[in-house]
Write an enzyme that holds these catalytic residues in place. Structure first.
Site, PDB file in Angstrom:
ATOM      1  N   ARG A  52      26.391 -37.432 -13.261  1.00 20.04           N
ATOM      2  CA  ARG A  52      28.078 -37.788 -13.389  1.00 20.04           C
ATOM      3  C   ARG A  52      28.736 -37.760 -12.082  1.00 20.04           C
ATOM      4  O   ARG A  52      29.152 -38.422 -11.488  1.00 20.04           O
ATOM      5  CB  ARG A  52      28.599 -36.558 -14.050  1.00 20.04           C
ATOM      6  CG  ARG A  52      28.461 -36.388 -15.475  1.00 20.04           C
ATOM      7  CD  ARG A  52      29.037 -37.173 -16.571  1.00 20.04           C
ATOM      8  NE  ARG A  52      28.265 -38.370 -16.852  1.00 20.04           N
ATOM      9  CZ  ARG A  52      27.306 -38.764 -17.666  1.00 20.04           C
ATOM     10  NH1 ARG A  52      26.986 -37.758 -17.974  1.00 20.04           N
ATOM     11  NH2 ARG A  52      26.859 -39.966 -17.483  1.00 20.04           N
ATOM     12  N   HIS A  80      39.936 -27.756 -15.402  1.00 20.25           N
ATOM     13  CA  HIS A  80      38.539 -27.679 -16.051  1.00 20.25           C
ATOM     14  C   HIS A  80      37.398 -27.718 -14.857  1.00 20.25           C
ATOM     15  O   HIS A  80      36.357 -28.092 -15.240  1.00 20.25           O
ATOM     16  CB  HIS A  80      38.288 -29.152 -16.864  1.00 20.25           C
ATOM     17  CG  HIS A  80      38.932 -29.037 -18.368  1.00 20.25           C
ATOM     18  ND1 HIS A  80      39.535 -29.965 -18.854  1.00 20.25           N
ATOM     19  CD2 HIS A  80      39.859 -27.807 -18.785  1.00 20.25           C
ATOM     20  CE1 HIS A  80      40.140 -29.599 -19.967  1.00 20.25           C
ATOM     21  NE2 HIS A  80      40.463 -28.278 -19.928  1.00 20.25           N
ATOM     22  N   THR A 132      46.278 -38.638 -21.580  1.00 18.05           N
ATOM     23  CA  THR A 132      45.629 -37.517 -22.094  1.00 18.05           C
ATOM     24  C   THR A 132      45.865 -37.504 -23.566  1.00 18.05           C
ATOM     25  O   THR A 132      46.968 -38.102 -24.157  1.00 18.05           O
ATOM     26  CB  THR A 132      45.835 -36.384 -21.557  1.00 18.05           C
ATOM     27  OG1 THR A 132      45.323 -35.207 -22.090  1.00 18.05           O
ATOM     28  CG2 THR A 132      47.366 -35.936 -21.534  1.00 18.05           C
ATOM     29  N   SER A 133      44.861 -37.341 -24.529  1.00 16.20           N
ATOM     30  CA  SER A 133      44.639 -37.455 -25.792  1.00 16.20           C
ATOM     31  C   SER A 133      45.518 -36.571 -26.509  1.00 16.20           C
ATOM     32  O   SER A 133      45.815 -36.843 -27.502  1.00 16.20           O
ATOM     33  CB  SER A 133      43.287 -37.359 -26.220  1.00 16.20           C
ATOM     34  OG  SER A 133      42.809 -36.100 -25.937  1.00 16.20           O
ATOM     35  N   GLU A 184      48.122 -45.612 -25.302  1.00 22.50           N
ATOM     36  CA  GLU A 184      48.590 -45.838 -26.744  1.00 22.50           C
ATOM     37  C   GLU A 184      49.276 -44.477 -27.247  1.00 22.50           C
ATOM     38  O   GLU A 184      49.052 -43.486 -26.495  1.00 22.50           O
ATOM     39  CB  GLU A 184      47.515 -46.023 -27.785  1.00 22.50           C
ATOM     40  CG  GLU A 184      46.541 -45.250 -27.474  1.00 22.50           C
ATOM     41  CD  GLU A 184      45.015 -45.763 -28.090  1.00 22.50           C
ATOM     42  OE1 GLU A 184      44.236 -44.884 -28.537  1.00 22.50           O
ATOM     43  OE2 GLU A 184      45.097 -47.023 -28.148  1.00 22.50           O
TER      44      GLU A 184
END
Ligand SMILES: [Zn+2]
Length: 246
Positions: free
Chosen positions: A59, A109, A178-179, A205
């Site tokens: 990553r 995080h 962000t979800s 969305e």
């Protein structure tokens, strides 16, 4: 549009995705290809530390080639030019916000480009280097205790007290890319609302938490974020206001 004194901006994977970074939770994201229990939990690390270190080394290599996008730039500009306090709280572990110039920034995080020494508790910048079991801590000189400074599943995110203090004092809360499914971040909007803040979602969305927001703007972060920041700055500096977006 009102002028605000304390703005808190929560950002997530949708922002980094437009810089070309793989997201973790999309249907073709990283967690669709890796078992998070193996690579993103303390238990997985104890079982197979080399596998976990390699996962994050990979990553980290991807991060070496990415650049902040127009949305990161706009948030850095907001912090620099807005006549009020702006705090960015990001769930992203990449360095794109700071590369764009954001300074009042919390990586709740953790950060992919830092290592945490489990032996002495110190955090170290490692830029693009790999971590191995031979990596020596520059503070305590122990080898084998340096782990990625990222918050794993089951661990407490960083700076939560500072974040809740800011949410309790904010009058505008923006949630970007962000979800709305990952706690505690998904609960921030309600904290901000109970403090009396105006709350706005800017996302590709409608998120799962959309009903918690006063206002929602949907579209690519690189388009909707610069436009929204422009409106905030214009309103604050007493220029033409275009009224509230639906
Ligand atoms: Zn150490």
């Amino acid at each position: 549009m009102t002028r605000y004194n304390h703005i808190v901006v929560l950002t997530g994977a949708g922002l980094s995705a437009e810089s070309g970074l793989h997201t973790f939770r999309d249907k073709d994201g990283i967690w669709a290809r890796y078992d998070y229990r193996e690579v993103a939990t303390p238990e997985g690390y104890h079982r197979n530390p080399v596998q976990v270190l390699n996962f994050y080394n990979e990553r980290r290599k991807q991060n070496a080639h990415v650049k902040p996008n127009a949305a990161h730039d706009a948030l850095a500009r907001l912090e620099a030019e807005y006549p009020g306090q702006v705090l960015v709280v990001t769930q992203n572990i990449d360095p794109l916000h700071e590369m764009a110039g954001s300074k009042n920034l919390i990586h709740m995080h953790g950060e992919i480009q830092k290592a945490l020494c489990v032996a002495c508790g110190r955090r170290h910048a490692i830029a693009h280097s790999d971590l191995t079991l031979e990596t020596v801590c520059p503070a305590c000189n122990e080898a084998g205790y340096m782990r990625p400074d990222v918050v794993w599943f089951g661990e407490m995110p960083y700076d939560m007290e500072r974040i809740y203090d800011a949410l309790g004092a904010c009058d505008l809360f923006l949630s970007i890319g962000t979800s709305g499914t990952v706690y505690p971040a998904a609960g921030f909007v309600l904290e901000a609302r109970s403090a009396g803040a105006h709350t706005v979602e800017l996302n590709l969305e409608p998120s799962e938490g959309i009903s918690d927001f006063h206002e929602a703007i949907h579209g690519r972060a690189t388009e909707v974020v610069p436009a929204y920041v422009e409106r905030l700055l214009s309103a604050a500096h007493g220029q033409v206001s275009f009224g509230r977006w639906a």
